[in-house]
Design a protein around this motif. Sequence first.
Motif, PDB file in Angstrom:
ATOM      1  N   HIS A  30      33.105  36.912  46.359  1.00 23.10           N
ATOM      2  CA  HIS A  30      33.012  36.321  45.013  1.00 23.10           C
ATOM      3  C   HIS A  30      33.752  34.967  44.965  1.00 23.10           C
ATOM      4  O   HIS A  30      34.792  34.786  45.579  1.00 23.10           O
ATOM      5  N   GLN A  70      36.809  36.900  39.065  1.00 28.30           N
ATOM      6  CA  GLN A  70      35.512  36.781  38.406  1.00 28.30           C
ATOM      7  C   GLN A  70      35.059  38.177  37.995  1.00 28.30           C
ATOM      8  O   GLN A  70      35.008  39.088  38.819  1.00 28.30           O
ATOM      9  N   PHE A  72      32.204  40.637  35.436  1.00 30.13           N
ATOM     10  CA  PHE A  72      30.788  40.590  35.060  1.00 30.13           C
ATOM     11  C   PHE A  72      30.486  41.583  33.957  1.00 30.13           C
ATOM     12  O   PHE A  72      30.962  42.724  33.971  1.00 30.13           O
ATOM     13  N   SER A  77      24.524  39.614  31.392  1.00 34.56           N
ATOM     14  CA  SER A  77      24.740  38.938  32.679  1.00 34.56           C
ATOM     15  C   SER A  77      25.744  37.794  32.540  1.00 34.56           C
ATOM     16  O   SER A  77      25.550  36.698  33.065  1.00 34.56           O
ATOM     17  N   THR A  78      26.828  38.087  31.837  1.00 33.15           N
ATOM     18  CA  THR A  78      27.865  37.080  31.575  1.00 33.15           C
ATOM     19  C   THR A  78      29.031  37.229  32.544  1.00 33.15           C
ATOM     20  O   THR A  78      29.494  38.343  32.806  1.00 33.15           O
ATOM     21  N   TYR A  79      29.500  36.104  33.069  1.00 35.48           N
ATOM     22  CA  TYR A  79      30.713  36.085  33.867  1.00 35.48           C
ATOM     23  C   TYR A  79      31.915  35.736  32.980  1.00 35.48           C
ATOM     24  O   TYR A  79      31.856  34.785  32.193  1.00 35.48           O
ATOM     25  N   THR A  80      32.967  36.516  33.137  1.00 35.63           N
ATOM     26  CA  THR A  80      34.260  36.237  32.521  1.00 35.63           C
ATOM     27  C   THR A  80      35.218  35.889  33.640  1.00 35.63           C
ATOM     28  O   THR A  80      35.185  36.509  34.715  1.00 35.63           O
ATOM     29  N   TYR A  81      36.086  34.913  33.407  1.00 38.60           N
ATOM     30  CA  TYR A  81      37.013  34.467  34.453  1.00 38.60           C
ATOM     31  C   TYR A  81      38.448  34.617  33.978  1.00 38.60           C
ATOM     32  O   TYR A  81      38.797  34.213  32.862  1.00 38.60           O
ATOM     33  N   TYR A 235      31.300  27.674  38.877  1.00 41.57           N
ATOM     34  CA  TYR A 235      31.301  29.018  38.323  1.00 41.57           C
ATOM     35  C   TYR A 235      30.655  28.984  36.939  1.00 41.57           C
ATOM     36  O   TYR A 235      31.249  28.497  35.986  1.00 41.57           O
ATOM     37  N   HIS A 238      26.709  32.557  33.357  1.00 42.87           N
ATOM     38  CA  HIS A 238      25.700  33.600  33.585  1.00 42.87           C
ATOM     39  C   HIS A 238      25.067  33.440  34.962  1.00 42.87           C
ATOM     40  O   HIS A 238      25.007  32.340  35.503  1.00 42.87           O
ATOM     41  N   ASP A 239      24.577  34.562  35.473  1.00 40.37           N
ATOM     42  CA  ASP A 239      23.612  34.522  36.568  1.00 40.37           C
ATOM     43  C   ASP A 239      22.795  35.801  36.501  1.00 40.37           C
ATOM     44  O   ASP A 239      23.329  36.884  36.251  1.00 40.37           O
ATOM     45  N   THR A 244      27.000  34.493  42.615  1.00 34.26           N
ATOM     46  CA  THR A 244      28.322  34.433  41.991  1.00 34.26           C
ATOM     47  C   THR A 244      28.888  33.032  41.860  1.00 34.26           C
ATOM     48  O   THR A 244      29.700  32.775  40.980  1.00 34.26           O
TER      49      THR A 244
END
Length: 295
Positions: A30, A70, A72, A77-81, A235, A238-239, A244
């Motif tokens: 990731h 990272q 998910f 399909s949202t990425y949170t960091y 980064y 979404h994906d 990633t």
Amino acid sequence: MCSIISRTKPVQRALAVTHLLAARADGSSHAAAGRRRLCPGVSTGVHPLPAASRSYCSRMAQKQGLFFRQLFEKESSTYTYLLADTDTRDAIIIDPVLETIDRDLKLIHELGLNLKVAVNTHCHADHITSTGLMKKRLVGLKSAISKFSGATADILLSEGDEITFGKHHLKVRETPGHTDGCVALVSGDQSMVFTGDTLLIRGCGRTDFQQGCAKRLYNSVHQKIFTLPDQCLVYPAHDYLGQTASTVGEERKFNPRLTKSLEEFVDIMKNLNLPKPKKIDVSVPANLVCGVHEV
């Protein structure tokens, strides 16, 4: 005083080599013109956080005293960091989602982090942010979003602002086009950029609602993101294909939309004919008030 992560050639070389190895492993790894600084207090008497073993970026960041994770959310399909200073444990979170608030707070508690700022890259249409509820459960937490988003927050961000946590910071670059209030967040050494919906991996955010403008998005990407170093890790928010991370160099070379001319890009965006986001009628009103509208 808030300090900027120093840039060193060994780290740049290591990032490039590690990224290449990660790519060959089929994605198994990731993957921060005002000068206002948002400087939180510094905790003392803590031990460094352990390195995150699954993420090549986490391992590299660890050498700079930066913790990175990272996360998910599968429905949108949202990425949170989650980023933190490994010495002070001051932390920030980017684009947290309501459905995963318990997961995120559990991780923050387990790692002993002091979450200072929850920042949204824009006013989302496909999910509700957890920022408002997080503020109720974490004393002292502040919310942040672009001043052009039309949303309520403790900190309204402008071009050049720095969101600081310990000795690290992310610098704000305004990237309107998907919405008026989109921002990209760039790490102090320009090794990472959190692009929200403005730039996705081999794609970009749609421009057919919420003040969307294809021409503005194209210019934002080319002027504010593609001007970063080739090796800068991208980064997105979404994906949808299990990817990633990317790099600025890759997207500048391979992005099927943003390698076109401006006129071609505008035509592509005009003819996408995408369905309306399922949650837009609920998400946007909620996110305008920090995600606490009828939640």
